[in-house]
Design an enzyme around this catalytic site. Structure first.
Site, PDB file in Angstrom:
ATOM      1  N   HIS A   1       0.855  -1.185   0.000  1.00 35.00           N
ATOM      2  CA  HIS A   1       0.000   0.000   0.000  1.00 35.00           C
ATOM      3  C   HIS A   1       0.888   1.231   0.000  1.00 35.00           C
ATOM      4  O   HIS A   1       1.864   1.294   0.739  1.00 35.00           O
ATOM      5  CB  HIS A   1      -0.919   0.017   1.212  1.00 35.00           C
ATOM      6  CG  HIS A   1      -2.059   0.968   1.022  1.00 35.00           C
ATOM      7  ND1 HIS A   1      -1.953   2.317   1.256  1.00 35.00           N
ATOM      8  CD2 HIS A   1      -3.315   0.762   0.552  1.00 35.00           C
ATOM      9  CE1 HIS A   1      -3.108   2.902   0.971  1.00 35.00           C
ATOM     10  NE2 HIS A   1      -3.950   1.979   0.540  1.00 35.00           N
ATOM     11  N   HIS A   2       0.540   2.216  -0.824  1.00 36.51           N
ATOM     12  CA  HIS A   2       1.444   3.351  -0.990  1.00 36.51           C
ATOM     13  C   HIS A   2       1.507   4.228   0.267  1.00 36.51           C
ATOM     14  O   HIS A   2       2.371   5.074   0.381  1.00 36.51           O
ATOM     15  CB  HIS A   2       1.107   4.143  -2.261  1.00 36.51           C
ATOM     16  CG  HIS A   2       0.204   5.295  -2.045  1.00 36.51           C
ATOM     17  ND1 HIS A   2       0.423   6.527  -2.594  1.00 36.51           N
ATOM     18  CD2 HIS A   2      -0.926   5.388  -1.304  1.00 36.51           C
ATOM     19  CE1 HIS A   2      -0.546   7.344  -2.207  1.00 36.51           C
ATOM     20  NE2 HIS A   2      -1.376   6.675  -1.447  1.00 36.51           N
TER      21      HIS A   2
END
Lengths: 440, 440
Positions: free
Chosen positions: A123-124
């Site tokens: 997940h960024h």
């Protein structure tokens, strides 16, 4: 669905263990019983049920479940690029679990020519794509005979908390810079007012230089993804760039443009006016006393209205030159205001119902980031290809991220499965375009 | 996460094509270009964004994307039961996409001994697990030399709209019957008042006969799943049942009880009082003039406080006998009221925060459904094993569904990955328990 990824493909060598698959299985079983997972890989959200909780924080996961995060998979026969593409598309099309550290790694066997692959997803919010790629690269060895390379998550790093030494022009860096400037996405209404006011302060220079046409790339997207790849030698691109008097990035944009032209023509969906790419770039602002760089967004024509590949390239070069000159004449503050204006529609895409009613500010994100320069190895397996996977947004259903690696440019096309059928063709056409440019 | 599933394992025969994998790939590619998918496989929700929309309906999907729904996968080496279990657990642990017809089928290769498997998954709102199993079974052939069996989704059926000819005691049938009686889950508050009033009307007979202890099975569950299987010959179970004077279902419950006892003992989590299973059964109500059956819920002791396998079986038999006698003395209305009372906590599990504060009404769902009696084939591949996958709920983290097939009982253990580690052991212990019972 705000996760980025990487696909790494490896070839065997004489040094590679014949029993790699069994050994990996045993190693993972052993690690599952007693592993110390380094930060950031052990970090999960404190309040996974309520992402916008003001007390949100990253905390170590006390029940880290290695077998959940690190998985072994295989391709259905014949294990060709199509099967790899369809597995990676599926894996990239499922959301991450916020109850755990939001990342997964898949060791994939069953590839043709006894190759293996690693698909990695994060997940960024935990780490951005560029940092993820750097951490993965750093976990590999430059020595083909180093057979003891530890698995990336077992390495002490603490990278996530460290400041980046250099500004790298990624979509993430842009989004962060713009967010610092105009605030978070939920205040987007006020933010837009601020951007428009900023435009007035900086005069007419801040008007958007290009108008993007409506296109199939700019629709509401689904949850599912398609992923396609292309690798082109850096030398070939450099030669074309030199002969045309442009930059490497200009050739990348022209390749994307010519391939998109053919792809959209076949779908009967090529807009009359040229497609516009949003490209994160490094610029030197005119008011920075330290001579430092800033990340800014430029809008470049992909010249999809031009059939001749050489003329297409010339048009792209002219367009990026104008855009960069415009940015370089600005102060750092103005660059951020301008980038905020360019990116506002992307941030608006989080607001339900906004997509489709607004004209797109651009059609596609094309971002080009530097990668490792020397060949890397994992326990004797040689890393041949290394592709980034990025995030399509509502209204912006295609992301092209290009990364250099050991003398090659690796194109990763991440698209919405439902609005962009046959994405694989776009990758194939990209490979054919460079030949035409060389001949031209 | 309200989907059910099936795992089918096949062995090759002399008639089986050596090129099955390639032929399947080509067939699926061809079908993807022009397939007529039969109802219910082509049905999607009209309002996927708003599941509780009062105008919700099933409509044909105009953009049916076969390659999305039907997938080819492979096991990582060595392709043993553990790899199959971990792939199926992963596949069962991702939600279905409501933008499309909510089902997926995975053809899995790379199993040991050149076997293949099919994992199938469907949202229980489209078809319930029992109907799904029946449709899959009906799509197979009873002839080992029939090499032209069409794929299940290409068969005209219209089954979903048809009334079931017979009442089969499944969890789904129970949930439907109870919902008809007490209304939908969102009115659960009023429903419970209704149930308690109904209890008063029917007198003390409706009190719950057993009190379930708190246990690790009865916690808030995560999104992830574990799945484990066991196959036991029907003859062995029948012999044990006959010698103990119980039913086949009694032996199934006693096997689950003895295996759960050992599993929980090892985790240090065996409650002092015996675990209680909720079991859907068919009963003949005393007031039905047509002599028809009704589906009701009984609570049975799993006798997990008893070590000796024979005594455990005797205790189960006594418990189910009492429970069935109680039900058979009731009118159809009273059976539904009573079943509503038993199932209310399961329906309450949809209400956030309710789990953990309430004492569990039972510990585990054990359901036993009839399957095909004769061996089935898919293009010469012999179906050896056929396991149902069901739905764990908040507060009810383990579901055991057992299905008969061609002389065997196939146990499918579907559990929450995070509250039930090592679920595989439970399956292994089930296989060992029957030996002990035979000896006893």
């Amino acid at each position: 669905m705000m996760h980025v990824g990487a696909l790494l493909e490896f070839s065997p060598s004489k040094a590679t263990s014949k029993d790699f698959s069994r050994e990996l299985r045993e190693e993972l079983s052993a690690l599952a019983r007693s592993v110390t997972v380094a930060s950031p890989w052990n970090q999960r959200l404190l309040h996974p049920e309520m992402l916008t909780n003001p007390l949100q924080a990253w905390v170590p996961d006390e029940h880290f479940d290695l077998e959940y995060h690190v998985r072994r998979s295989a391709l259905a026969s014949p294990g060709d690029e199509r099967e790899l593409g369809s597995l990676v598309s599926r894996l990239h099309g499922t959301p991450l679990d916020f109850q755990r550290p939001p990342w997964e790694a898949h060791f994939i066997e069953g590839l043709e020519k006894k190759r293996i692959a690693i698909y990695f997803k994060v997940h960024h919010a935990l780490i951005d794509g560029y940092t993820g790629m750097r951490l993965l690269s750093k976990s590999l060895s430059t020595d083909p005979n180093d057979l003891d390379t530890p698995l990336f998550f077992a390495r002490a790093e603490g990278e996530r908390r460290r400041e980046r030494e250099e500004q790298v022009p990624t979509l993430d860096a842009l989004l962060h810079a713009v967010r610092d400037q105009i605030g978070v996405a939920k205040d987007i209404g006020r933010a837009l007012v601020k951007v428009v006011r900023g435009m007035r302060d900086h005069g007419p220079k801040l008007a958007l230089p290009l108008q993007a046409p409506r296109s199939v790339l700019n629709q509401k997207i689904s949850r599912s993804r398609r992923f396609a790849t292309q690798q082109i030698s850096l030398d070939r691109i450099k030669r074309v760039a030199a002969s045309a008097g442009g930059t490497l990035n200009d050739v990348v944009l022209a390749i994307c443009g010519a391939a998109l032209r053919r792809f959209l023509l076949e779908l009967g969906e090529l807009p009359e006016r040229p497609l516009v790419a949003m490209v994160p770039v490094n610029v030197r602002p005119k008011d920075d006393p330290g001579g430092g760089n800033a990340v800014g967004a430029i809008l470049a024509s992909l010249a999809t209205d031009v059939e001749d590949p050489r003329k297409c390239l010339d048009a792209v070069i002219a367009s990026t030159k104008r855009a960069k000159e415009q940015l370089q004449g600005m102060s750092k503050g103005a660059i951020m205001q301008y980038s905020g204006l360019v990116l506002a529609p992307l941030m608006l895409s989080f607001i339900p119902g906004a997509v489709g009613r607004l004209r797109p500010a651009f059609n596609v994100v094309v971002s080009n980031v530097p990668g490792p320069e020397t060949p890397l190895y994992f326990r004797g397996w040689r890393l041949d290809e290394m592709y980034p996977l990025s995030i399509p947004f509502h209204g912006y259903g295609l992301n092209i991220t290009v990364q250099s690696y050991a003398g090659s440019l690796n194109f990763g096309f991440t698209g919405c499965r439902d609005t962009l059928p046959h994405l694989q063709r776009l990758a194939v056409y990209s490979g054919e375009v460079i030949e035409k440019m060389e001949r031209a």
